[in-house]
Scaffold this motif. Sequence first.
Motif, PDB file in Angstrom:
ATOM      1  N   GLU A 150      43.189 -16.362  39.353  1.00 52.66           N
ATOM      2  CA  GLU A 150      42.991 -15.292  38.311  1.00 52.66           C
ATOM      3  C   GLU A 150      43.927 -15.483  37.147  1.00 52.66           C
ATOM      4  O   GLU A 150      44.755 -16.335  37.235  1.00 52.66           O
ATOM      5  CB  GLU A 150      43.777 -14.027  38.891  1.00 52.66           C
ATOM      6  CG  GLU A 150      43.105 -13.483  40.221  1.00 52.66           C
ATOM      7  CD  GLU A 150      43.663 -12.268  40.751  1.00 52.66           C
ATOM      8  OE1 GLU A 150      44.037 -11.185  39.953  1.00 52.66           O
ATOM      9  OE2 GLU A 150      43.953 -12.203  41.992  1.00 52.66           O
ATOM     10  N   PRO A 164      32.302   0.884  33.897  1.00 50.50           N
ATOM     11  CA  PRO A 164      33.158   1.019  34.988  1.00 50.50           C
ATOM     12  C   PRO A 164      34.515   0.508  34.717  1.00 50.50           C
ATOM     13  O   PRO A 164      34.798  -0.342  33.916  1.00 50.50           O
ATOM     14  CB  PRO A 164      32.423  -0.347  35.844  1.00 50.50           C
ATOM     15  CG  PRO A 164      31.034  -0.319  35.412  1.00 50.50           C
ATOM     16  CD  PRO A 164      31.089   0.121  34.031  1.00 50.50           C
ATOM     17  N   PHE A 165      35.518   1.197  35.587  1.00 55.27           N
ATOM     18  CA  PHE A 165      36.933   0.755  35.061  1.00 55.27           C
ATOM     19  C   PHE A 165      37.292  -0.602  35.314  1.00 55.27           C
ATOM     20  O   PHE A 165      37.953  -1.074  34.866  1.00 55.27           O
ATOM     21  CB  PHE A 165      37.901   1.789  36.281  1.00 55.27           C
ATOM     22  CG  PHE A 165      39.133   1.361  36.101  1.00 55.27           C
ATOM     23  CD1 PHE A 165      39.849   2.037  34.917  1.00 55.27           C
ATOM     24  CD2 PHE A 165      40.008   0.997  36.862  1.00 55.27           C
ATOM     25  CE1 PHE A 165      41.223   2.087  34.910  1.00 55.27           C
ATOM     26  CE2 PHE A 165      41.482   0.691  36.856  1.00 55.27           C
ATOM     27  CZ  PHE A 165      41.981   1.271  35.900  1.00 55.27           C
ATOM     28  N   ALA A 166      36.612  -1.456  36.476  1.00 52.47           N
ATOM     29  CA  ALA A 166      36.819  -2.621  36.696  1.00 52.47           C
ATOM     30  C   ALA A 166      36.634  -3.615  35.559  1.00 52.47           C
ATOM     31  O   ALA A 166      36.935  -4.610  35.555  1.00 52.47           O
ATOM     32  CB  ALA A 166      36.051  -2.883  37.994  1.00 52.47           C
ATOM     33  N   VAL A 167      35.809  -3.227  34.681  1.00 44.15           N
ATOM     34  CA  VAL A 167      35.374  -4.257  33.601  1.00 44.15           C
ATOM     35  C   VAL A 167      36.277  -4.042  32.257  1.00 44.15           C
ATOM     36  O   VAL A 167      36.120  -4.759  31.563  1.00 44.15           O
ATOM     37  CB  VAL A 167      33.824  -4.118  33.176  1.00 44.15           C
ATOM     38  CG1 VAL A 167      33.128  -4.232  34.450  1.00 44.15           C
ATOM     39  CG2 VAL A 167      33.435  -2.762  32.615  1.00 44.15           C
ATOM     40  N   ARG A 168      36.995  -3.038  32.512  1.00 48.73           N
ATOM     41  CA  ARG A 168      37.882  -2.915  31.118  1.00 48.73           C
ATOM     42  C   ARG A 168      38.586  -4.021  30.624  1.00 48.73           C
ATOM     43  O   ARG A 168      38.492  -4.353  29.462  1.00 48.73           O
ATOM     44  CB  ARG A 168      38.892  -1.806  31.327  1.00 48.73           C
ATOM     45  CG  ARG A 168      40.085  -2.259  32.406  1.00 48.73           C
ATOM     46  CD  ARG A 168      40.817  -0.868  32.756  1.00 48.73           C
ATOM     47  NE  ARG A 168      42.080  -1.437  33.471  1.00 48.73           N
ATOM     48  CZ  ARG A 168      42.049  -1.667  34.697  1.00 48.73           C
ATOM     49  NH1 ARG A 168      40.704  -1.808  35.391  1.00 48.73           N
ATOM     50  NH2 ARG A 168      43.210  -2.080  35.364  1.00 48.73           N
ATOM     51  N   ARG A 169      39.053  -5.069  31.418  1.00 51.11           N
ATOM     52  CA  ARG A 169      39.646  -6.178  30.841  1.00 51.11           C
ATOM     53  C   ARG A 169      38.496  -6.985  29.991  1.00 51.11           C
ATOM     54  O   ARG A 169      39.041  -7.578  29.038  1.00 51.11           O
ATOM     55  CB  ARG A 169      40.324  -6.888  31.978  1.00 51.11           C
ATOM     56  CG  ARG A 169      41.197  -8.221  31.386  1.00 51.11           C
ATOM     57  CD  ARG A 169      41.820  -9.030  32.467  1.00 51.11           C
ATOM     58  NE  ARG A 169      42.353 -10.308  31.970  1.00 51.11           N
ATOM     59  CZ  ARG A 169      41.508 -11.479  31.768  1.00 51.11           C
ATOM     60  NH1 ARG A 169      40.118 -11.161  32.499  1.00 51.11           N
ATOM     61  NH2 ARG A 169      42.073 -12.506  31.433  1.00 51.11           N
TER      62      ARG A 169
END
Length: 845
Positions: free
Chosen positions: A302, A720-725
């Motif tokens: 990561e 979607p929250f998970a794609v914010r970065r």
Amino acid sequence: MKKHYFLTLFTWFTAFSAFAQVDYFFPGETFDPAIPSPEEFLGYPVGDWHTRYDLIVKYYEKLDEVSDLAKLQTIGYTHEHRPKIILTIASGQNIEDLETIRQRQVQLADPSQPKPDVSQMPAIVQLGYGVHGNEPSSAEAALLTAYWLLASQSELAQNLRAEAVVHFDPTLNPDGRDRHSLWANSNKGFPPVADPLDREHNEAWPGGRTNHYWFDLNRDWLPLAHPESQVKVEWYHQWYPNVTTDFHEMGTNSTYFFEPTKPYGSENPVVPRKNYDEINPLFASYFAKYMDEIGSLYWTKEVFDNSYPGYGSTYPDIHGGLGLVFETASSRGHLQASQRGDISFAFTIRNHVVNSMATLEASLDNREYMHDYLREFFETAVAEGAKDPAKNYVFGDEFDQGRNRLFLQFLIDHQIKVYENSEDLNLNGQEFKKESSWIVPTNQPQYRMVRTMFEYEKEFADSVFYDASAWTMAAAYGIPFGASPSADPGSEITEVSLPKFEFPSENAYAYLLDWTDYFAPKMLHEMQEAGIHVEMINRPFTAQTQEGAVEFSAGTLMIPMGFQKLEKEEIREKLADLAESNHQQIYGVQTGLNLSGIDLGSNLVGAVEKPKVLMLVGPGVSSYEAGEIWHLMDTKVGMPITKVNSDNFGRVNLFDYTTLILPSGNYNSIEGNSLEHLKDWINRGGTVISFKTASLWLNRNEITSEELIESENKDPQSLPFAVRRDFEGAKELGGSIYMAKLDLSHPIAYGYHQENLPVYRNNSIFVKPSKNKYLTPIKYSENPHLGGYVSDANLELLKQSAGVLISPVGQGRVVHFFDSPNFRGTWFGTNKLFLNAVFFGETMN
């Protein structure tokens, strides 16, 4: 492998000091009593204090003194004259045969030489620690790991001493380490304070991360801007280690990271897939095993970037070794609260100790495999280079021999083979004359570094970058270059010669200095320091000189002999000495009447005011950008500048200075009377050189009134929250290269001969060109993107924006830079844009 018993994950600091250190770091092991432990030598357990660098050196000196298995050498010195050391540990026989072992390792990395018998070669491991001074656990781990390797009676330690040569670099950044150690030790509480708000955990600006000039040395393995990196890379090429470590710290609420890094998105394009797909996972299994045994949490694959060639964990990957980055949660002091409890300094140190040991075991177990890979790496590099359609890269600047010399030396320092160019060439409209251009063939062992120097990358597996996404070094040096399948290399260049020029033998009416050469600003500063009156000629002209008729461009400096306070002979002596030391050619003329163009007494000729420069630094200001400026002025111009914290600005009388530099940052502490003083000074003729966010601050305070360009693209209402970065990160312009267009008639571009110039940009501030049609001297070309990542939306905004613009303010002006002309001490091609603002700022509006 030795067996660890499980200890409590987080150990209360004062409890740690109460029991023997060996039980915590090396449970169950016995040690040679003739070898003093760090605790015995220092007088305190490792982890009780942040150990000063001089004590680290003295401990290694002690190991060298008491054991025939240890050898210490000093390879150089830092800016603050701390020694850069390497401690080598091996068997007594291998210590005696060290030079033979080194030569065999270098032979292994040279495909033109017979391959040595790798079954008889020891593993070569370089354990590197502490490139960031305020990530202090790694240097403490260097003390303990060296002690363990030298004194442990375990089977693993004995096998390592017999079958490996281990080089310890305990602190890559000694100056930054001592800056941080002083802070942490000075602010330590008794008992220690775990509260993250405590002063101990919050260093004063600029902190200890960086070196003397506030540079991040973990970016400097490629640029080689600093002595710490220069000597380290020189040493590296003397050994070509099979494995190199790079130990770091990260946020307190994290756990521990080791490689592999993020697949594809964080990988360097020239590194073979075998490194990422086979070797990294192989070594990771050892790290996991060691961390499992002590119960420490960890993660892989990561975030952490492994693409930029200047990292200490990436540079080895491009040289046939395995570079390994490790990151531990930081106590940023002696004890700090985290989401999992209080983290002690000793806990962070232990994480790095066990991974140092895991690295050594993995390197030993895979000794022959890593040797074979080293040879395979360079053999495939030669094979790939032979197939590259470019065949050769031709480079050289016809006009600027100073930058040519810098780039030649840079290539040689990275062990890239460079040859003379034996004929004049025209490559896609670019002229390369044989006396001022050189050839780099692709068919050579350092082919992958050749790609690093000359290739532009535009295609990426990811759109979020931890750091720079472009690093084409020929562009950084501003050196014209092109591919040539049919070039004919001449003799190899093994050292860079310095030019010598004859000073005019006759007394002159005036002397002339062309402003083109990279080191002309240094010459100007030294002339002014010597009391020589200098003027600048603002238009091209041709003059009759001792060399015959010579064409001079705008920006040429003139030393008129009729307007000097010094005696003529003294002027001649000083000029001759300065020209020789700066490798500059001085031309003499016998008349002010030129062959063509303006004459020497024209109204377009004027005195160059000796600049006195003030730069604001301190909290809220980018220490990286300020450090780049400070380093440039010190090391390339030799000109002192005054650095003042922005919160002390109220004490400054600006009328003592000609020029104010505002690096990117927040200057909100300047208000009231101080702000009015600034406005008054600019209105009366002062010059401000402003970078990026500093320009926005000037706009907000109505000192300037330039217009921002805003994106018209609308984000989706829901994602979607998970794609914010990934989504937000893709909007950033995180370090890429563009083609700029210079107005060669403007003083910001004096010394340049081509209107096209690669520039580096690492921000998303887009400002419209000036409403005054003469004051946007640097824009972007129609299709400006050369290399690195940029979103389509940002590229469109960039095309509409200014790279540099001038804001007139009364009798003064602000010179705005939205690119990074001094980036990492290596963008020599754009340094002169900045230096022109320093020396010629008053002429720019």
